[in-house]
Design an enzyme around this catalytic site. Sequence first.
Site, mmCIF file in Angstrom:
data_model
loop_
_atom_site.group_PDB
_atom_site.id
_atom_site.type_symbol
_atom_site.label_atom_id
_atom_site.label_comp_id
_atom_site.label_asym_id
_atom_site.label_seq_id
_atom_site.Cartn_x
_atom_site.Cartn_y
_atom_site.Cartn_z
ATOM 1 N N THR A 17 -12.242 -6.033 -1.339
ATOM 2 C CA THR A 17 -12.969 -6.542 -0.165
ATOM 3 C C THR A 17 -12.192 -7.598 0.614
ATOM 4 O O THR A 17 -12.653 -8.071 1.646
ATOM 5 C CB THR A 17 -14.330 -7.126 -0.583
ATOM 6 O OG1 THR A 17 -14.106 -8.179 -1.542
ATOM 7 C CG2 THR A 17 -15.214 -6.066 -1.210
ATOM 8 N N GLU A 20 -6.269 -7.719 3.026
ATOM 9 C CA GLU A 20 -5.216 -6.734 2.731
ATOM 10 C C GLU A 20 -5.803 -5.495 2.058
ATOM 11 O O GLU A 20 -5.477 -4.364 2.410
ATOM 12 C CB GLU A 20 -4.155 -7.356 1.805
ATOM 13 C CG GLU A 20 -3.310 -8.419 2.446
ATOM 14 C CD GLU A 20 -2.255 -7.836 3.371
ATOM 15 O OE1 GLU A 20 -1.507 -6.949 2.939
ATOM 16 O OE2 GLU A 20 -2.191 -8.280 4.530
ATOM 17 N N ILE A 96 1.127 -4.402 -5.447
ATOM 18 C CA ILE A 96 1.767 -4.619 -4.148
ATOM 19 C C ILE A 96 2.109 -6.095 -3.933
ATOM 20 O O ILE A 96 3.055 -6.424 -3.227
ATOM 21 C CB ILE A 96 0.828 -4.144 -3.014
ATOM 22 C CG1 ILE A 96 0.374 -2.690 -3.244
ATOM 23 C CG2 ILE A 96 1.481 -4.301 -1.653
ATOM 24 C CD1 ILE A 96 1.491 -1.674 -3.300
ATOM 25 N N GLU A 209 20.504 -1.664 -4.332
ATOM 26 C CA GLU A 209 21.100 -2.727 -3.535
ATOM 27 C C GLU A 209 21.971 -3.569 -4.438
ATOM 28 O O GLU A 209 21.923 -3.439 -5.668
ATOM 29 C CB GLU A 209 20.013 -3.588 -2.881
ATOM 30 C CG GLU A 209 19.108 -4.264 -3.872
ATOM 31 C CD GLU A 209 17.919 -4.979 -3.228
ATOM 32 O OE1 GLU A 209 17.339 -5.831 -3.911
ATOM 33 O OE2 GLU A 209 17.574 -4.697 -2.071
ATOM 34 N N HIS A 248 16.663 -8.804 -2.162
ATOM 35 C CA HIS A 248 15.442 -9.155 -2.875
ATOM 36 C C HIS A 248 15.686 -10.250 -3.908
ATOM 37 O O HIS A 248 16.820 -10.519 -4.293
ATOM 38 C CB HIS A 248 14.894 -7.918 -3.594
ATOM 39 C CG HIS A 248 14.215 -6.960 -2.680
ATOM 40 N ND1 HIS A 248 14.786 -5.766 -2.302
ATOM 41 C CD2 HIS A 248 13.015 -7.012 -2.063
ATOM 42 C CE1 HIS A 248 13.968 -5.126 -1.498
ATOM 43 N NE2 HIS A 248 12.878 -5.856 -1.329
#
Length: 292
Positions: A17, A20, A96, A209, A248
């Site tokens: 809720t 995001e 996420i 990477e 990262h």
Amino acid sequence: MSVLVNKDSKIIVQGFTGGEGTFHASQMIDYGTNVIGGVTPGKGGQTHLGKPVFNTVKEAVDKADADTSIIFVPPAFAADAMMEAAEAGIKTIICITEGIPVADMVKVQEYISTKNCRLVGPNCPGVITPEEAKVGIMPGFVFKKGKVGVVSKSGTLTYEAADQVVKQGLGISTAIGIGGDPIIGTTTKDAVEMFMNDPETEAIVMIGEIGGQLEAEAARWIKADGNRKPVIGFIAGQTAPKGRTMGHAGAIVGGKDDTAQAKMQILQDNGIYVVESPAEIGKKVAEVLGKH
């Protein structure tokens, strides 16, 4: 065939809720993903986006048979959310959230090692099996169904690779964004192994990477496994100054030898088709699959 998620996955959204969670859950539902509800403590019994809200993950598992969770929970609470999902019996946990403290992830990794589950992420775009399930934040329209598996540390390059493959008239079996944090659940090797064992994935795109050992570990496993399927590799960060930490949080560059060029050489030495630019990925996939 696919790995991790498909049209039958029963997906819940932790942090359902919140802003995001609401936005991305709406997109997932619009895509056709089988979102069966969500979890927000204290709001159990309500409905949101036309789906039931549960107080706990265990309640979602017991009442709705949930087997997959996607987590949109603030960093301070994300570790608890991952461990709650694992404890409740969720088989695929996709986190996420970015900015989770490393110390928290050490606890999560240790905890889930005793559970029968797979964690993807954190700080990742999620997982998509085109035309079946989008469990993440990626733009679904880029992905078309097909037989090329994609694993990537970078969200943006996941989408770029998929777009390049689709432009060659091919498609994606599943795309997995593993995330770029120092401690993650599913590694590059883990994802490659799943694709190698998926009968309907015919080729694999592996995007890495500079920094860390994930790509080298995967490349050596691919060779030891007998190079059963063609793997196309790309390493981001080719123009980075030597010894500079870039990319990262997980891309801690280990001195002068840890460069994109050094990684690309390791990939080539282990039988991987290495491309110099993301723009070449689709053409190389088509070439190795004999389409052109």
